[in-house]
Design a protein around this motif. Structure first.
Motif, PDB file in Angstrom:
ATOM      1  N   TYR A   1      23.953  26.570  27.629  1.00 42.73           N
ATOM      2  CA  TYR A   1      23.918  27.808  27.423  1.00 42.73           C
ATOM      3  C   TYR A   1      24.765  27.478  25.645  1.00 42.73           C
ATOM      4  CZ  TYR A   1      21.455  29.596  30.969  1.00 42.73           C
ATOM      5  OH  TYR A   1      20.914  30.255  31.868  1.00 42.73           O
TER       6      TYR A   1
ATOM      7  N   PHE B   1      24.576  28.537  22.088  1.00 43.85           N
ATOM      8  CA  PHE B   1      24.549  29.320  21.633  1.00 43.85           C
ATOM      9  C   PHE B   1      25.432  28.870  20.077  1.00 43.85           C
ATOM     10  CE2 PHE B   1      24.977  31.947  25.549  1.00 43.85           C
ATOM     11  CZ  PHE B   1      24.182  32.503  25.274  1.00 43.85           C
TER      12      PHE B   1
ATOM     13  N   THR C   1      17.009  34.486  35.768  1.00 39.78           N
ATOM     14  CA  THR C   1      18.590  34.556  35.080  1.00 39.78           C
ATOM     15  C   THR C   1      18.970  36.043  34.231  1.00 39.78           C
ATOM     16  OG1 THR C   1      17.257  33.371  33.547  1.00 39.78           O
ATOM     17  CG2 THR C   1      18.415  31.932  34.629  1.00 39.78           C
ATOM     18  N   ALA C   2      19.439  35.763  34.151  1.00 39.72           N
ATOM     19  CA  ALA C   2      20.114  36.953  33.184  1.00 39.72           C
ATOM     20  C   ALA C   2      20.512  36.772  31.707  1.00 39.72           C
ATOM     21  CB  ALA C   2      21.636  37.256  32.842  1.00 39.72           C
TER      22      ALA C   2
ATOM     23  N   HIS D   1      18.566  38.627  28.604  1.00 38.56           N
ATOM     24  CA  HIS D   1      19.537  39.952  28.433  1.00 38.56           C
ATOM     25  C   HIS D   1      20.269  38.846  27.455  1.00 38.56           C
ATOM     26  CE1 HIS D   1      21.986  43.049  28.981  1.00 38.56           C
ATOM     27  NE2 HIS D   1      21.295  44.732  29.450  1.00 38.56           N
ATOM     28  N   VAL D   2      21.539  38.790  27.678  1.00 38.11           N
ATOM     29  CA  VAL D   2      22.693  37.374  27.132  1.00 38.11           C
ATOM     30  C   VAL D   2      21.807  37.542  25.909  1.00 38.11           C
ATOM     31  CG1 VAL D   2      24.317  35.811  26.990  1.00 38.11           C
ATOM     32  CG2 VAL D   2      23.506  37.458  28.832  1.00 38.11           C
TER      33      VAL D   2
ATOM     34  N   ARG E   1      20.239  39.501  24.273  1.00 35.29           N
ATOM     35  CA  ARG E   1      19.926  40.647  24.099  1.00 35.29           C
ATOM     36  C   ARG E   1      21.215  41.634  23.610  1.00 35.29           C
ATOM     37  NH1 ARG E   1      18.485  43.618  20.240  1.00 35.29           N
ATOM     38  NH2 ARG E   1      18.458  46.422  20.488  1.00 35.29           N
ATOM     39  N   GLU E   2      21.951  41.049  24.228  1.00 30.83           N
ATOM     40  CA  GLU E   2      23.775  41.769  24.001  1.00 30.83           C
ATOM     41  C   GLU E   2      24.521  40.824  22.718  1.00 30.83           C
ATOM     42  OE1 GLU E   2      25.746  40.470  27.353  1.00 30.83           O
ATOM     43  OE2 GLU E   2      24.312  41.427  28.313  1.00 30.83           O
ATOM     44  N   CYS E   3      23.653  39.354  22.130  1.00 32.68           N
ATOM     45  CA  CYS E   3      24.356  38.706  21.048  1.00 32.68           C
ATOM     46  C   CYS E   3      22.872  40.230  19.853  1.00 32.68           C
ATOM     47  CB  CYS E   3      23.771  37.875  21.418  1.00 32.68           C
ATOM     48  SG  CYS E   3      24.362  36.472  22.006  1.00 32.68           S
ATOM     49  N   GLY E   4      21.975  40.838  20.051  1.00 32.14           N
ATOM     50  CA  GLY E   4      22.056  41.555  18.949  1.00 32.14           C
ATOM     51  C   GLY E   4      20.302  40.787  18.433  1.00 32.14           C
ATOM     52  N   TYR E   5      20.106  39.639  19.455  1.00 33.84           N
ATOM     53  CA  TYR E   5      18.515  39.322  19.158  1.00 33.84           C
ATOM     54  C   TYR E   5      17.345  40.871  19.436  1.00 33.84           C
ATOM     55  CZ  TYR E   5      21.037  35.522  17.998  1.00 33.84           C
ATOM     56  OH  TYR E   5      22.365  34.980  17.581  1.00 33.84           O
ATOM     57  N   LEU E   6      16.085  40.221  18.710  1.00 29.73           N
ATOM     58  CA  LEU E   6      15.492  40.741  19.324  1.00 29.73           C
ATOM     59  C   LEU E   6      14.387  40.201  20.119  1.00 29.73           C
ATOM     60  CD1 LEU E   6      13.510  42.964  16.669  1.00 29.73           C
ATOM     61  CD2 LEU E   6      14.872  43.246  17.978  1.00 29.73           C
ATOM     62  N   VAL E   7      14.744  40.534  21.901  1.00 20.88           N
ATOM     63  CA  VAL E   7      14.310  39.433  22.295  1.00 20.88           C
ATOM     64  C   VAL E   7      13.054  39.745  23.966  1.00 20.88           C
ATOM     65  CG1 VAL E   7      14.758  37.967  24.793  1.00 20.88           C
ATOM     66  CG2 VAL E   7      16.250  38.562  23.069  1.00 20.88           C
TER      67      VAL E   7
ATOM     68  N   HIS F   1      17.554  41.615  35.778  1.00 20.09           N
ATOM     69  CA  HIS F   1      18.514  41.618  33.765  1.00 20.09           C
ATOM     70  C   HIS F   1      17.435  41.768  32.617  1.00 20.09           C
ATOM     71  CE1 HIS F   1      21.062  39.565  36.473  1.00 20.09           C
ATOM     72  NE2 HIS F   1      20.017  38.732  36.361  1.00 20.09           N
ATOM     73  N   PHE F   2      16.494  41.554  32.964  1.00 19.38           N
ATOM     74  CA  PHE F   2      15.224  41.617  32.220  1.00 19.38           C
ATOM     75  C   PHE F   2      14.073  41.266  32.402  1.00 19.38           C
ATOM     76  CE2 PHE F   2      13.850  40.903  27.190  1.00 19.38           C
ATOM     77  CZ  PHE F   2      14.282  41.324  26.520  1.00 19.38           C
TER      78      PHE F   2
ATOM     79  N   CYS G   1      14.018  48.010  33.366  1.00 19.72           N
ATOM     80  CA  CYS G   1      13.590  46.991  32.575  1.00 19.72           C
ATOM     81  C   CYS G   1      12.635  46.857  30.891  1.00 19.72           C
ATOM     82  CB  CYS G   1      13.640  45.551  33.161  1.00 19.72           C
ATOM     83  SG  CYS G   1      15.011  45.292  34.146  1.00 19.72           S
TER      84      CYS G   1
ATOM     85  N   GLN H   1      14.332  47.926  21.833  1.00 23.51           N
ATOM     86  CA  GLN H   1      14.687  47.247  21.471  1.00 23.51           C
ATOM     87  C   GLN H   1      14.765  47.100  19.394  1.00 23.51           C
ATOM     88  OE1 GLN H   1      15.154  42.941  22.835  1.00 23.51           O
ATOM     89  NE2 GLN H   1      13.188  43.422  23.586  1.00 23.51           N
TER      90      GLN H   1
ATOM     91  N   HIS I   1      22.500  44.213  13.601  1.00 23.50           N
ATOM     92  CA  HIS I   1      23.084  43.352  12.866  1.00 23.50           C
ATOM     93  C   HIS I   1      23.230  42.137  13.747  1.00 23.50           C
ATOM     94  CE1 HIS I   1      26.180  45.843  14.905  1.00 23.50           C
ATOM     95  NE2 HIS I   1      26.952  44.678  15.734  1.00 23.50           N
TER      96      HIS I   1
ATOM     97  N   ASN J   1      25.683  40.021  15.717  1.00 20.48           N
ATOM     98  CA  ASN J   1      27.438  40.606  16.540  1.00 20.48           C
ATOM     99  C   ASN J   1      27.360  38.834  16.752  1.00 20.48           C
ATOM    100  OD1 ASN J   1      27.047  39.693  19.570  1.00 20.48           O
ATOM    101  ND2 ASN J   1      26.259  41.992  19.354  1.00 20.48           N
TER     102      ASN J   1
ATOM    103  N   ARG K   1      24.103  46.547  36.606  1.00 22.69           N
ATOM    104  CA  ARG K   1      22.599  45.724  37.388  1.00 22.69           C
ATOM    105  C   ARG K   1      23.151  44.222  37.511  1.00 22.69           C
ATOM    106  NH1 ARG K   1      19.215  47.221  32.716  1.00 22.69           N
ATOM    107  NH2 ARG K   1      18.417  45.449  32.284  1.00 22.69           N
ATOM    108  N   HIS K   2      23.646  43.803  36.349  1.00 24.64           N
ATOM    109  CA  HIS K   2      23.731  42.020  36.603  1.00 24.64           C
ATOM    110  C   HIS K   2      24.696  41.808  37.730  1.00 24.64           C
ATOM    111  CE1 HIS K   2      21.403  42.932  33.107  1.00 24.64           C
ATOM    112  NE2 HIS K   2      22.919  43.626  32.689  1.00 24.64           N
TER     113      HIS K   2
END
Lengths: 233, 236
Positions: free
Chosen positions: A36, A40, A59-60, A63-64, A66-72, A90-91, B21, B28, B32, B34, B93-94
Protein backbone atom coordinates in the motif's frame (compact mmCIF):
# COMPACT_ATOMS: atom_id res chain seq x y z
CA UNK A 1 -41.04 5.48 8.17
CA UNK A 2 -40.20 2.04 6.74
CA UNK A 3 -37.07 3.47 5.19
CA UNK A 4 -36.00 4.81 8.56
CA UNK A 5 -36.50 1.46 10.21
CA UNK A 6 -34.56 -0.30 7.42
CA UNK A 7 -31.76 2.23 7.86
CA UNK A 8 -31.61 1.66 11.62
CA UNK A 9 -31.60 -2.12 11.23
CA UNK A 10 -28.96 -1.92 8.49
CA UNK A 11 -26.74 0.23 10.68
CA UNK A 12 -27.21 -2.15 13.58
CA UNK A 13 -26.13 -5.03 11.32
CA UNK A 14 -23.03 -3.15 10.19
CA UNK A 15 -22.13 -2.20 13.75
CA UNK A 16 -22.41 -5.81 14.75
CA UNK A 17 -20.16 -6.95 11.88
CA UNK A 18 -17.60 -4.33 12.83
CA UNK A 19 -17.79 -5.26 16.47
CA UNK A 20 -17.18 -8.96 15.74
CA UNK A 21 -14.18 -8.10 13.53
CA UNK A 22 -12.83 -5.65 16.10
CA UNK A 23 -13.16 -8.11 18.96
CA UNK A 24 -11.61 -11.00 17.06
CA UNK A 25 -8.36 -9.31 16.12
CA UNK A 26 -5.05 -11.12 16.42
CA UNK A 27 -1.77 -9.64 15.24
CA UNK A 28 -1.10 -11.16 11.82
CA UNK A 29 1.88 -9.64 10.03
CA UNK A 30 1.41 -9.17 6.30
CA UNK A 31 3.24 -7.61 3.41
CA UNK A 32 0.40 -5.17 2.69
CA UNK A 33 2.10 -2.31 4.54
CA UNK A 34 4.88 -2.30 1.93
CA UNK A 35 2.46 -2.74 -0.97
CA UNK A 36 0.00 0.00 0.00
CA UNK A 37 2.90 2.33 0.75
CA UNK A 38 4.17 1.78 -2.82
CA UNK A 39 0.72 2.34 -4.31
CA UNK A 40 0.09 5.62 -2.48
CA UNK A 41 3.58 6.90 -3.33
CA UNK A 42 2.97 6.23 -6.99
CA UNK A 43 -0.56 7.66 -6.93
CA UNK A 44 0.70 10.86 -5.33
CA UNK A 45 3.02 11.28 -8.29
CA UNK A 46 0.30 10.86 -10.93
CA UNK A 47 -2.74 13.02 -11.57
CA UNK A 48 -5.07 10.09 -12.06
CA UNK A 49 -8.82 10.56 -11.87
CA UNK A 50 -10.29 7.17 -12.84
CA UNK A 51 -8.92 4.12 -11.06
CA UNK A 52 -9.80 0.45 -11.43
CA UNK A 53 -8.93 -1.95 -8.62
CA UNK A 54 -8.78 -5.57 -9.76
CA UNK A 55 -9.40 -8.32 -7.21
CA UNK A 56 -10.58 -6.15 -4.34
CA UNK A 57 -12.07 -9.07 -2.46
CA UNK A 58 -13.39 -7.95 0.89
CA UNK A 59 -10.79 -5.22 1.44
CA UNK A 60 -11.49 -1.54 2.10
CA UNK A 61 -8.78 -0.55 -0.37
CA UNK A 62 -11.15 0.76 -3.09
CA UNK A 63 -12.96 2.85 -0.49
CA UNK A 64 -9.68 4.31 0.72
CA UNK A 65 -8.87 5.21 -2.90
CA UNK A 66 -12.22 6.97 -3.11
CA UNK A 67 -11.34 8.90 0.06
CA UNK A 68 -8.32 10.19 -1.85
CA UNK A 69 -10.74 11.78 -4.31
CA UNK A 70 -10.43 9.34 -7.23
CA UNK A 71 -13.36 7.90 -9.14
CA UNK A 72 -13.06 4.23 -8.34
CA UNK A 73 -14.30 1.04 -9.95
CA UNK A 74 -13.71 -2.28 -8.29
CA UNK A 75 -13.96 -5.77 -9.83
CA UNK A 76 -13.43 -9.29 -8.62
CA UNK A 77 -14.03 -12.76 -10.05
CA UNK A 78 -16.41 -13.66 -7.31
CA UNK A 79 -17.51 -17.07 -8.52
CA UNK A 80 -14.72 -19.61 -8.30
CA UNK A 81 -12.70 -17.68 -5.73
CA UNK A 82 -15.32 -16.90 -3.07
CA UNK A 83 -17.12 -20.13 -2.27
CA UNK A 84 -19.93 -18.50 -0.26
CA UNK A 85 -20.19 -15.39 -2.41
CA UNK A 86 -18.52 -12.10 -1.63
CA UNK A 87 -19.88 -9.20 0.34
CA UNK A 88 -17.60 -6.19 0.50
CA UNK A 89 -19.16 -3.81 3.01
CA UNK A 90 -16.78 -1.00 2.07
CA UNK A 91 -17.27 -0.57 -1.65
CA UNK A 92 -19.38 -1.83 -4.52
CA UNK A 93 -17.46 -4.69 -6.16
CA UNK A 94 -18.59 -5.74 -9.65
CA UNK A 95 -18.29 -9.36 -10.66
CA UNK A 96 -15.87 -9.59 -13.57
CA UNK A 97 -13.29 -12.04 -14.85
CA UNK A 98 -10.31 -9.86 -15.73
CA UNK A 99 -9.00 -12.49 -18.16
CA UNK A 100 -12.16 -11.96 -20.22
CA UNK A 101 -13.40 -8.64 -18.95
CA UNK A 102 -16.77 -7.08 -19.67
CA UNK A 103 -15.61 -3.67 -18.43
CA UNK A 104 -15.91 -1.05 -21.18
CA UNK A 105 -14.55 2.06 -19.50
CA UNK A 106 -10.86 2.96 -19.59
CA UNK A 107 -8.80 4.17 -16.63
CA UNK A 108 -5.82 6.35 -15.74
CA UNK A 109 -4.53 3.84 -13.20
CA UNK A 110 -5.25 0.17 -12.56
CA UNK A 111 -4.20 -1.44 -9.30
CA UNK A 112 -3.96 -5.18 -8.73
CA UNK A 113 -2.58 -5.91 -5.28
CA UNK A 114 -1.48 -9.46 -4.45
CA UNK A 115 -4.00 -10.96 -6.84
CA UNK A 116 -2.21 -11.88 -10.07
CA UNK A 117 -0.45 -14.90 -8.55
CA UNK A 118 -3.81 -16.63 -8.07
CA UNK A 119 -4.94 -16.20 -11.70
CA UNK A 120 -3.97 -19.21 -13.87
CA UNK A 121 -3.91 -17.19 -17.13
CA UNK A 122 -1.98 -14.21 -15.82
CA UNK A 123 -0.91 -13.13 -19.33
CA UNK A 124 -4.56 -12.74 -20.36
CA UNK A 125 -5.27 -10.73 -17.20
CA UNK A 126 -2.33 -8.43 -17.89
CA UNK A 127 -3.39 -7.96 -21.53
CA UNK A 128 -6.92 -7.06 -20.38
CA UNK A 129 -5.64 -4.58 -17.85
CA UNK A 130 -3.45 -2.85 -20.44
CA UNK A 131 -6.44 -2.69 -22.79
CA UNK A 132 -8.42 -0.93 -20.06
CA UNK A 133 -5.69 1.66 -19.49
CA UNK A 134 -5.71 5.07 -21.13
CA UNK A 135 -2.59 5.90 -23.18
CA UNK A 136 0.12 6.95 -20.74
CA UNK A 137 -1.83 5.31 -17.92
CA UNK A 138 -0.22 3.29 -15.16
CA UNK A 139 -0.63 -0.31 -14.08
CA UNK A 140 0.42 -0.92 -10.47
CA UNK A 141 0.97 -4.56 -9.52
CA UNK A 142 2.28 -6.42 -6.52
CA UNK A 143 2.90 -10.17 -6.41
CA UNK A 144 5.32 -12.90 -5.28
CA UNK A 145 8.49 -12.53 -7.32
CA UNK A 146 11.97 -13.76 -7.88
CA UNK A 147 14.08 -12.01 -10.48
CA UNK A 148 15.54 -15.20 -11.94
CA UNK A 149 13.27 -18.06 -10.91
CA UNK A 150 9.56 -18.29 -11.72
CA UNK A 151 7.48 -21.03 -10.08
CA UNK A 152 4.05 -22.13 -11.46
CA UNK A 153 2.61 -22.82 -7.99
CA UNK A 154 4.75 -22.30 -4.91
CA UNK A 155 2.14 -24.00 -2.71
CA UNK A 156 3.13 -27.30 -4.33
CA UNK A 157 6.77 -26.98 -3.24
CA UNK A 158 7.72 -29.15 -0.25
CA UNK A 159 9.34 -26.14 1.46
CA UNK A 160 6.17 -24.01 1.26
CA UNK A 161 5.16 -23.20 4.82
CA UNK A 162 1.44 -22.86 4.01
CA UNK A 163 -1.05 -23.08 1.18
CA UNK A 164 -1.02 -26.81 0.46
CA UNK A 165 -4.78 -27.11 1.05
CA UNK A 166 -5.83 -23.96 -0.77
CA UNK A 167 -8.01 -24.27 -3.86
CA UNK A 168 -6.09 -21.66 -5.84
CA UNK A 169 -2.54 -21.40 -7.10
CA UNK A 170 0.21 -19.01 -6.05
CA UNK A 171 2.53 -18.32 -8.91
CA UNK A 172 5.92 -16.70 -8.48
CA UNK A 173 6.72 -14.40 -11.37
CA UNK A 174 10.18 -13.52 -12.63
CA UNK A 175 11.98 -10.79 -14.54
CA UNK A 176 11.23 -12.70 -17.74
CA UNK A 177 7.48 -12.32 -17.12
CA UNK A 178 7.81 -8.57 -16.60
CA UNK A 179 9.77 -8.18 -19.83
CA UNK A 180 7.23 -10.28 -21.71
CA UNK A 181 4.30 -8.18 -20.42
CA UNK A 182 6.05 -4.94 -21.30
CA UNK A 183 6.97 -6.12 -24.81
CA UNK A 184 3.58 -7.71 -25.52
CA UNK A 185 1.59 -4.68 -24.41
CA UNK A 186 3.74 -1.76 -25.54
CA UNK A 187 4.58 -0.74 -21.99
CA UNK A 188 7.61 0.24 -19.97
CA UNK A 189 8.51 -0.40 -16.35
CA UNK A 190 8.31 2.98 -14.65
CA UNK A 191 9.37 1.81 -11.19
CA UNK A 192 10.00 -1.40 -9.31
CA UNK A 193 10.65 -2.29 -5.68
CA UNK A 194 11.85 -5.59 -4.24
CA UNK A 195 10.86 -6.84 -0.80
CA UNK A 196 11.79 -9.76 1.39
CA UNK A 197 8.84 -11.08 3.39
CA UNK A 198 9.99 -14.65 4.14
CA UNK A 199 13.20 -16.07 5.50
CA UNK A 200 13.28 -18.82 2.84
CA UNK A 201 14.50 -18.67 -0.73
CA UNK A 202 11.04 -17.98 -2.19
CA UNK A 203 7.64 -16.55 -1.27
CA UNK A 204 5.81 -18.63 1.36
CA UNK A 205 9.00 -20.53 2.19
CA UNK A 206 10.47 -20.30 5.67
CA UNK A 207 9.02 -17.91 8.22
CA UNK A 208 7.46 -14.51 7.74
CA UNK A 209 9.80 -11.60 8.30
CA UNK A 210 8.30 -8.72 10.20
CA UNK A 211 8.38 -6.03 9.13
CA UNK A 212 9.08 -6.89 5.46
CA UNK A 213 12.58 -5.78 4.51
CA UNK A 214 13.41 -3.60 1.53
CA UNK A 215 15.62 -5.57 -0.86
CA UNK A 216 17.27 -5.12 -4.24
CA UNK A 217 17.33 -7.07 -7.47
CA UNK A 218 20.60 -8.71 -6.47
CA UNK A 219 19.73 -9.43 -2.82
CA UNK A 220 17.25 -12.05 -1.54
CA UNK A 221 13.67 -10.99 -2.30
CA UNK A 222 10.31 -12.70 -2.71
CA UNK A 223 7.87 -9.89 -3.52
CA UNK A 224 7.84 -7.07 -6.02
CA UNK A 225 5.83 -3.87 -6.37
CA UNK A 226 5.97 -2.67 -9.95
CA UNK A 227 4.45 0.14 -11.97
CA UNK A 228 4.14 -0.09 -15.75
CA UNK A 229 3.39 2.85 -17.98
CA UNK A 230 1.32 2.19 -21.09
CA UNK A 231 3.32 3.42 -24.09
CA UNK A 232 6.94 4.54 -24.24
CA UNK A 233 8.40 6.93 -21.70
CA UNK B 1 -35.70 -21.63 14.22
CA UNK B 2 -32.93 -19.42 15.58
CA UNK B 3 -30.72 -20.39 12.67
CA UNK B 4 -33.42 -19.42 10.17
CA UNK B 5 -33.91 -16.05 11.85
CA UNK B 6 -30.17 -15.43 11.85
CA UNK B 7 -29.97 -16.31 8.18
CA UNK B 8 -32.81 -13.89 7.35
CA UNK B 9 -31.15 -11.11 9.38
CA UNK B 10 -27.86 -11.80 7.62
CA UNK B 11 -29.42 -11.67 4.17
CA UNK B 12 -31.31 -8.48 4.96
CA UNK B 13 -28.14 -6.90 6.37
CA UNK B 14 -26.16 -7.87 3.28
CA UNK B 15 -28.84 -6.42 1.04
CA UNK B 16 -28.61 -3.14 3.00
CA UNK B 17 -24.82 -3.08 2.68
CA UNK B 18 -25.06 -3.71 -1.07
CA UNK B 19 -27.56 -0.89 -1.46
CA UNK B 20 -25.44 1.59 0.49
CA UNK B 21 -22.30 0.67 -1.45
CA UNK B 22 -24.05 0.82 -4.81
CA UNK B 23 -25.55 4.25 -4.02
CA UNK B 24 -22.10 5.53 -3.05
CA UNK B 25 -20.52 4.04 -6.15
CA UNK B 26 -23.08 5.57 -8.49
CA UNK B 27 -22.89 9.03 -6.93
CA UNK B 28 -19.12 9.45 -7.31
CA UNK B 29 -18.01 12.79 -8.70
CA UNK B 30 -14.48 14.05 -9.11
CA UNK B 31 -13.86 17.23 -7.18
CA UNK B 32 -10.11 17.54 -6.72
CA UNK B 33 -7.05 15.52 -5.73
CA UNK B 34 -6.77 15.65 -1.96
CA UNK B 35 -3.67 15.05 0.14
CA UNK B 36 -4.53 11.57 1.43
CA UNK B 37 -2.13 9.64 -0.86
CA UNK B 38 0.76 11.67 0.57
CA UNK B 39 -0.42 11.20 4.14
CA UNK B 40 -1.31 7.51 3.90
CA UNK B 41 2.02 6.71 2.21
CA UNK B 42 3.92 8.63 4.90
CA UNK B 43 2.04 6.86 7.71
CA UNK B 44 2.47 3.40 6.18
CA UNK B 45 6.16 4.00 5.58
CA UNK B 46 6.61 5.09 9.20
CA UNK B 47 4.71 2.01 10.42
CA UNK B 48 6.71 -0.30 8.14
CA UNK B 49 9.96 0.98 9.64
CA UNK B 50 8.88 0.11 13.17
CA UNK B 51 7.49 -3.11 14.57
CA UNK B 52 4.13 -2.05 15.99
CA UNK B 53 1.51 -4.66 16.72
CA UNK B 54 -1.19 -2.41 18.18
CA UNK B 55 -2.23 0.80 16.41
CA UNK B 56 -4.73 3.46 17.45
CA UNK B 57 -6.16 5.83 14.87
CA UNK B 58 -7.37 9.12 16.34
CA UNK B 59 -10.10 11.05 14.55
CA UNK B 60 -11.17 8.29 12.19
CA UNK B 61 -14.53 9.77 11.27
CA UNK B 62 -16.17 7.72 8.53
CA UNK B 63 -12.95 6.65 6.82
CA UNK B 64 -11.82 3.11 6.08
CA UNK B 65 -8.23 3.84 7.15
CA UNK B 66 -8.39 1.59 10.27
CA UNK B 67 -9.61 -1.31 8.15
CA UNK B 68 -6.71 -0.81 5.76
CA UNK B 69 -4.36 -0.90 8.76
CA UNK B 70 -6.01 -4.10 9.94
CA UNK B 71 -5.43 -5.53 6.48
CA UNK B 72 -1.73 -4.88 7.08
CA UNK B 73 -1.99 -7.20 10.08
CA UNK B 74 -2.03 -4.70 12.97
CA UNK B 75 -4.44 -4.95 15.88
CA UNK B 76 -6.33 -1.71 15.31
CA UNK B 77 -8.44 0.58 17.47
CA UNK B 78 -10.13 3.72 16.22
CA UNK B 79 -11.37 6.71 18.19
CA UNK B 80 -13.24 9.88 17.43
CA UNK B 81 -14.98 12.62 19.38
CA UNK B 82 -18.31 11.51 17.99
CA UNK B 83 -20.69 13.42 20.26
CA UNK B 84 -19.01 16.82 19.74
CA UNK B 85 -18.02 16.63 16.08
CA UNK B 86 -20.90 14.47 14.83
CA UNK B 87 -23.91 15.76 16.79
CA UNK B 88 -26.33 13.70 14.68
CA UNK B 89 -24.36 10.54 15.36
CA UNK B 90 -21.83 8.86 13.13
CA UNK B 91 -21.73 5.35 11.72
CA UNK B 92 -18.46 4.10 10.31
CA UNK B 93 -19.34 0.99 8.33
CA UNK B 94 -15.71 -0.03 7.99
CA UNK B 95 -14.54 -0.25 11.58
CA UNK B 96 -15.70 0.14 15.17
CA UNK B 97 -15.00 3.73 16.25
CA UNK B 98 -14.86 4.37 19.98
CA UNK B 99 -16.38 7.65 21.16
CA UNK B 100 -13.34 9.24 22.78
CA UNK B 101 -12.54 12.93 23.11
CA UNK B 102 -8.77 12.85 22.88
CA UNK B 103 -8.58 16.17 24.73
CA UNK B 104 -10.71 14.99 27.67
CA UNK B 105 -10.96 11.20 27.60
CA UNK B 106 -13.51 9.94 30.12
CA UNK B 107 -11.40 6.97 31.03
CA UNK B 108 -7.90 7.26 32.41
CA UNK B 109 -5.47 6.92 29.55
CA UNK B 110 -2.67 4.44 29.90
CA UNK B 111 0.24 3.24 27.83
CA UNK B 112 -1.22 0.62 25.58
CA UNK B 113 -0.47 1.25 21.91
CA UNK B 114 2.70 0.67 19.90
CA UNK B 115 1.67 3.31 17.39
CA UNK B 116 -0.89 6.09 16.94
CA UNK B 117 -1.91 7.70 13.66
CA UNK B 118 -3.72 11.03 13.50
CA UNK B 119 -4.31 11.96 9.88
CA UNK B 120 -5.53 15.52 9.14
CA UNK B 121 -7.32 15.79 12.46
CA UNK B 122 -5.18 17.87 14.83
CA UNK B 123 -5.92 21.10 12.93
CA UNK B 124 -9.55 20.86 14.02
CA UNK B 125 -8.80 20.48 17.75
CA UNK B 126 -8.54 23.83 19.59
CA UNK B 127 -6.37 22.43 22.43
CA UNK B 128 -3.97 20.59 20.16
CA UNK B 129 -1.21 20.39 22.79
CA UNK B 130 -3.48 18.57 25.22
CA UNK B 131 -4.54 16.23 22.44
CA UNK B 132 -0.91 15.40 21.65
CA UNK B 133 -0.11 15.02 25.37
CA UNK B 134 -2.92 12.47 25.73
CA UNK B 135 -1.82 10.62 22.62
CA UNK B 136 1.70 10.42 24.04
CA UNK B 137 0.24 9.08 27.31
CA UNK B 138 -1.52 6.33 25.34
CA UNK B 139 1.73 5.25 23.66
CA UNK B 140 4.05 2.64 25.07
CA UNK B 141 7.61 3.86 25.66
CA UNK B 142 9.38 4.00 22.30
CA UNK B 143 5.98 4.06 20.56
CA UNK B 144 5.38 5.79 17.25
CA UNK B 145 3.15 8.82 16.69
CA UNK B 146 2.30 9.81 13.11
CA UNK B 147 0.73 13.25 12.65
CA UNK B 148 -0.23 14.93 9.41
CA UNK B 149 -1.67 18.43 9.47
CA UNK B 150 -1.68 21.78 7.69
CA UNK B 151 1.74 23.27 8.46
CA UNK B 152 3.78 26.26 7.39
CA UNK B 153 7.02 26.42 9.29
CA UNK B 154 7.15 30.22 9.42
CA UNK B 155 3.47 31.18 9.11
CA UNK B 156 1.18 30.00 11.91
CA UNK B 157 -2.51 30.69 11.52
CA UNK B 158 -5.05 29.84 14.26
CA UNK B 159 -7.83 29.30 11.73
CA UNK B 160 -7.22 29.45 8.00
CA UNK B 161 -10.97 29.22 7.36
CA UNK B 162 -11.29 32.75 8.80
CA UNK B 163 -8.90 34.20 6.24
CA UNK B 164 -10.19 36.39 3.46
CA UNK B 165 -8.18 34.40 0.92
CA UNK B 166 -9.34 30.95 2.12
CA UNK B 167 -10.52 28.82 -0.80
CA UNK B 168 -13.10 27.01 1.30
CA UNK B 169 -14.21 26.43 4.87
CA UNK B 170 -15.95 29.73 5.62
CA UNK B 171 -18.82 29.23 8.04
CA UNK B 172 -17.97 25.66 9.03
CA UNK B 173 -18.41 24.89 12.73
CA UNK B 174 -14.82 23.82 13.36
CA UNK B 175 -11.43 25.47 13.02
CA UNK B 176 -8.54 24.57 10.74
CA UNK B 177 -5.25 25.60 12.30
CA UNK B 178 -2.13 25.87 10.22
CA UNK B 179 0.64 24.91 12.62
CA UNK B 180 4.21 26.16 12.52
CA UNK B 181 7.61 25.60 14.15
CA UNK B 182 6.22 26.91 17.47
CA UNK B 183 3.43 24.29 17.62
CA UNK B 184 5.84 21.57 16.50
CA UNK B 185 8.09 22.46 19.44
CA UNK B 186 5.09 22.27 21.81
CA UNK B 187 4.31 18.74 20.57
CA UNK B 188 7.92 17.67 21.01
CA UNK B 189 7.84 19.00 24.57
CA UNK B 190 5.01 16.54 25.31
CA UNK B 191 7.73 13.88 25.44
CA UNK B 192 8.46 13.14 21.79
CA UNK B 193 11.50 12.91 19.56
CA UNK B 194 10.95 13.92 15.94
CA UNK B 195 12.02 11.08 13.64
CA UNK B 196 10.88 12.06 10.16
CA UNK B 197 9.39 15.20 8.70
CA UNK B 198 8.07 15.92 5.23
CA UNK B 199 6.80 19.30 4.10
CA UNK B 200 4.57 19.45 1.03
CA UNK B 201 3.38 22.26 -1.21
CA UNK B 202 -0.20 21.81 -2.34
CA UNK B 203 -1.34 25.43 -2.70
CA UNK B 204 0.14 28.56 -4.19
CA UNK B 205 -0.77 30.64 -1.10
CA UNK B 206 1.27 31.02 2.10
CA UNK B 207 -0.82 28.62 4.22
CA UNK B 208 -3.26 25.75 3.82
CA UNK B 209 -6.33 26.37 1.62
CA UNK B 210 -5.03 29.68 0.26
CA UNK B 211 -4.09 30.65 -3.28
CA UNK B 212 -4.84 27.92 -5.79
CA UNK B 213 -4.38 24.17 -5.74
CA UNK B 214 -1.15 23.33 -7.58
CA UNK B 215 1.02 20.37 -8.59
CA UNK B 216 2.25 18.70 -5.42
CA UNK B 217 5.91 19.03 -4.58
CA UNK B 218 7.97 18.11 -1.56
CA UNK B 219 9.74 21.10 -0.02
CA UNK B 220 13.46 20.48 0.39
CA UNK B 221 13.77 22.93 3.27
CA UNK B 222 11.71 25.00 5.69
CA UNK B 223 12.22 28.09 3.55
CA UNK B 224 10.60 26.55 0.46
CA UNK B 225 6.83 27.07 0.17
CA UNK B 226 4.76 24.35 1.86
CA UNK B 227 1.35 24.02 3.54
CA UNK B 228 1.23 20.40 4.74
CA UNK B 229 3.41 18.70 7.31
CA UNK B 230 3.80 14.96 7.86
CA UNK B 231 5.59 14.07 11.07
CA UNK B 232 6.60 10.86 12.79
CA UNK B 233 7.73 10.96 16.41
CA UNK B 234 8.97 8.43 18.91
CA UNK B 235 7.93 8.59 22.54
CA UNK B 236 10.98 9.39 24.61
Amino acid sequence: MLGKIAHKLGRWYIKRLCSIEYGGQVFAPKEKVAEYSFVFRKLAATRAIDILDVGSGTTAFPHVLRECGYLVTSVDKIRGYWKDGLINRHFHVMEDDITNTAVQQTFDVITCITVLQAIPDADAAIASMFRLLNPGGHLILTFPYNEVEGVPNVYKLPEASYGKDLNYICRIFSGRDLKHWADANGATIADQEYWRCFTGRLWACGERKWPPGAAAVDTPHDLTCVMFRKGDE
Amino acid sequence: MMRILKSIAHRAGQAYVRKVCLAEFESQKFSHHNERPIEYRFALQALAEKRPQTVLDVGTGTTAWPHLLRNCGYVVSAADNVRDYWPDGMVNRHWTVLDVDIVNPRERVHEQYDAITCISVLEHIPDHVKAVRNMVAMLKPGGLLVLTTPYSHLHPDPNVYDRQDALYGKGVSYICRSSSAAELQQWIECGLRLEHRELWRLYTGPVWATGERCEWSKAQSETEAHQLGCFSFVKQ
